[in-house]
Design a protein around this motif. Structure first.
Motif, mmCIF file in Angstrom:
data_model
loop_
_atom_site.group_PDB
_atom_site.id
_atom_site.type_symbol
_atom_site.label_atom_id
_atom_site.label_comp_id
_atom_site.label_asym_id
_atom_site.label_seq_id
_atom_site.Cartn_x
_atom_site.Cartn_y
_atom_site.Cartn_z
ATOM 1 N N PRO A 1 -11.685 -50.126 16.972
ATOM 2 C CA PRO A 1 -11.346 -51.556 17.092
ATOM 3 C C PRO A 1 -10.079 -51.789 17.905
ATOM 4 O O PRO A 1 -9.897 -52.858 18.484
ATOM 5 C CB PRO A 1 -11.163 -51.999 15.632
ATOM 6 C CG PRO A 1 -10.954 -50.761 14.847
ATOM 7 C CD PRO A 1 -11.592 -49.637 15.590
ATOM 8 N N CYS B 110 -11.486 -51.502 21.738
ATOM 9 C CA CYS B 110 -12.617 -52.354 22.137
ATOM 10 C C CYS B 110 -12.118 -53.665 22.754
ATOM 11 O O CYS B 110 -11.183 -54.284 22.250
ATOM 12 C CB CYS B 110 -13.455 -52.641 20.896
ATOM 13 S SG CYS B 110 -14.739 -53.858 21.143
ATOM 14 N N HIS C 40 -20.430 -58.314 16.095
ATOM 15 C CA HIS C 40 -19.063 -58.712 16.442
ATOM 16 C C HIS C 40 -18.248 -58.886 15.162
ATOM 17 O O HIS C 40 -18.769 -59.393 14.161
ATOM 18 C CB HIS C 40 -19.099 -60.026 17.237
ATOM 19 C CG HIS C 40 -17.790 -60.340 17.880
ATOM 20 N ND1 HIS C 40 -16.844 -61.131 17.265
ATOM 21 C CD2 HIS C 40 -17.262 -59.944 19.059
ATOM 22 C CE1 HIS C 40 -15.784 -61.226 18.055
ATOM 23 N NE2 HIS C 40 -16.013 -60.518 19.157
ATOM 24 N N HIS C 41 -16.973 -58.483 15.209
ATOM 25 C CA HIS C 41 -16.189 -58.475 13.962
ATOM 26 C C HIS C 41 -16.048 -59.865 13.342
ATOM 27 O O HIS C 41 -15.864 -60.000 12.136
ATOM 28 C CB HIS C 41 -14.817 -57.823 14.180
ATOM 29 C CG HIS C 41 -13.956 -58.514 15.187
ATOM 30 N ND1 HIS C 41 -13.056 -59.471 14.839
ATOM 31 C CD2 HIS C 41 -13.885 -58.397 16.541
ATOM 32 C CE1 HIS C 41 -12.445 -59.916 15.930
ATOM 33 N NE2 HIS C 41 -12.934 -59.282 16.977
ATOM 34 N N THR C 42 -16.182 -60.912 14.140
ATOM 35 C CA THR C 42 -16.061 -62.262 13.563
ATOM 36 C C THR C 42 -17.368 -62.710 12.896
ATOM 37 O O THR C 42 -17.406 -63.728 12.228
ATOM 38 C CB THR C 42 -15.710 -63.293 14.653
ATOM 39 O OG1 THR C 42 -16.720 -63.211 15.670
ATOM 40 C CG2 THR C 42 -14.343 -63.031 15.257
ATOM 41 N N ASP D 256 -14.238 -56.237 23.311
ATOM 42 C CA ASP D 256 -15.189 -57.284 22.895
ATOM 43 C C ASP D 256 -16.101 -57.757 24.021
ATOM 44 O O ASP D 256 -16.462 -58.935 24.078
ATOM 45 C CB ASP D 256 -14.427 -58.516 22.355
ATOM 46 C CG ASP D 256 -13.912 -58.289 20.949
ATOM 47 O OD1 ASP D 256 -14.360 -57.319 20.321
ATOM 48 O OD2 ASP D 256 -13.063 -59.082 20.503
ATOM 49 N N CYS D 257 -16.497 -56.855 24.907
ATOM 50 C CA CYS D 257 -17.310 -57.313 26.044
ATOM 51 C C CYS D 257 -18.776 -57.510 25.651
ATOM 52 O O CYS D 257 -19.524 -58.192 26.342
ATOM 53 C CB CYS D 257 -17.206 -56.321 27.196
ATOM 54 S SG CYS D 257 -18.042 -54.765 26.846
ATOM 55 N N GLY D 258 -19.217 -56.874 24.567
ATOM 56 C CA GLY D 258 -20.593 -57.070 24.088
ATOM 57 C C GLY D 258 -21.627 -56.208 24.790
ATOM 58 O O GLY D 258 -22.815 -56.269 24.455
#
Ligand SMILES: Cc1cc2nc3c(=O)[nH]c(=O)nc-3n(C[C@H](O)[C@H](O)[C@H](O)COP(=O)(O)OP(=O)(O)OC[C@H]3O[C@@H](n4cnc5c(N)ncnc54)[C@H](O)[C@@H]3O)c2cc1C
Ligand code: SF4
Ligand code: SF4
Length: 357
Positions: free
Chosen positions: A40, A43, A60-62, A45-47
């Motif tokens: 984490p 990362c 996704h963490h959210t 967060d590009c997906g």
């Protein structure tokens, strides 16, 4: 975060622009890891990884649902013990036939994951023809007839395989059993190579006196029956007893325990076979005991699967307090897990032991 349904196929690894998914193929723990993990801290967060995952294991963490909250620390903890290190992308070789080979014909026997990964890699090359030979009328092997009906994300793996079957250089022969409808000699005569990807076809006897008695059944038969495998459509299983015992503590044991312990409503919207659904509606089973040689630290199940069982609101997962230490059940046949895996495994079982039903 990588979550419970990860099947370790590493499809996500090459997609990551910052190479923060571990272990990668070739890393010492790649073949033994319970799942892959995302660092984490690195990362961005590009997906890109989520788009590659065949089983929607990357969330996704959210958007992590409450029941998967533990995967936040499961992912992070891995990197406490295995700092990220080298982030050079792994070389991806583009495969092609040698110039002196005008073409290659390969027979692949079976159409489960092993067969279709092999057929997929081969049929990407020009001048290669693949013949898939499958004894059943439908493809995907245990990805269809083994994976639990309530594991919908994992079952979606078959969506990734379907395009392979449609490629113009892939021919599929269903309802065709190698060794019965077509001989090995015939296959070899018409192909340059034959790949056997026929899975595990027989049960391994336990060698326990009485295992052949009525009411003692193999997980292979039971799983095939509830998943609608054509060879098992007329089987009957007696679910009238109050207590069922599952021998062994791998992920299949947890699949079966979940099926027997949950209310049948959990399966009504799944692909479970109609016979199994009907039998579960009448089931008298209220308690499932998992009895296994290995203790919780060395159990063959993955922690994610145990947590998923523990987090079901309709199921009380209980463990005997005296079985929650490593000393209680040292494993003789498998290596110790890493310290963080060991901590996590024991913590999950201790939490169960602390509960009252
Ligand atoms: C109950 C259960 C649950 C599972 N759940 C999960 C999960 O949640 N996640 C996960 O990642 N993995 C799971 N697995 C593991 C996964 O399903 C297997 O690892 C995988 O299917 C093995 O693939 P395979 O191609 O080697 O064999 P199989 O999937 O068994 O495929 C073999 C194929 O060969 C065919 N065949 C056999 N003999 C012949 C012949 N002579 N001629 C022609 N065809 C033949 C069979 O009909 C079959 O279609 C589970 C396994 C089981 C048993
Ligand atoms: S979301 Fe994170 S782990 Fe996934 S590809 Fe992007 S950087 Fe890598
Ligand atoms: S692509 Fe998905 S299933 Fe495959 S290793 Fe990555 S997270 Fe696991």
């Amino acid at each position: 975060m990588i979550t419970q349904s990860c099947c370790n196929d590493a499809s996500c690894v090459a997609a990551c622009p910052v190479q923060c998914i571990r272990p990668r193929p070739g890393d010492p723990d790649f073949t033994t890891t319970e799942q892959l993990y995302i660092d984490p801290a690195t990362c961005i967060d590009c997906g890109a990884c989520a788009a590659e995952c065949p089983v929607e294991a990357i969330i996704h963490h959210t958007e992590l649902p409450d029941r998967m909250e533990e995967f936040r620390s499961i992912n992070a903890d891995y990197f406490t013990e295995h700092p990220l290190g080298d982030v050079t992308p792994q070389a991806v070789a583009r495969r092609r036939l040698p110039q002196d080979k005008p073409h290659l014909r390969v027979a692949v026997v079976g159409s489960g994951p092993a067969a279709l990964y092999a057929a997929g890699e081969l049929s990407e090359m020009r001048r290669v023809e693949v013949t898939i030979i499958e004894r059943l009328p439908t493809p995907y092997g245990l990805a269809r007839f083994g994976v639990a009906p309530d594991h919908e994300r994992t079952r979606r793996m078959t969506d990734r395989f379907a395009p392979v079957l449609r490629r113009p250089n892939v021919t599929c022969l269903f309802d065709t059993e190698a060794g019965r409808d077509v001989s090995i000699e015939e296959l070899r005569r018409h192909h340059h190579a034959v790949i056997w990807a026929t899975g595990a076809f027989a049960d391994r006897p336990l060698g326990v006196p009485g295992e052949e008695l009525e009411g003692s059944v193999s997980a292979r038969d039971f799983v095939a029956w509830y998943n609608g495998h054509p060879d098992f459509s007329d089987h009957r299983f007696d679910l009238s007893g109050r207590r069922a015992v599952v021998i062994g503590n791998g992920n299949v044991a947890l699949d079966i325990a979940r099926l027997l312990a949950q209310p049948v409503t959990a399966y009504e919207q799944t692909s479970i076979s109609p016979q199994a659904l009907q039998a579960l509606r009448a089931s008298g089973v209220r308690e499932v005991m998992i009895v296994a040689r290995r203790g919780p630290a060395h159990a063959a199940y993955s922690t994610g699967e145990l947590l998923a069982l523990a987090n079901l609101s309709e199921v009380d997962l209980l463990a005997l307090p005296d079985e929650t230490s490593t000393e209680a059940a040292p494993a003789s046949d498998v290596a110790d897990p890493s310290p963080s895996d060991m901590r996590r495994r024991l913590a999950a079982v201790r939490a169960a032991a602390a509960r009252t039903p």
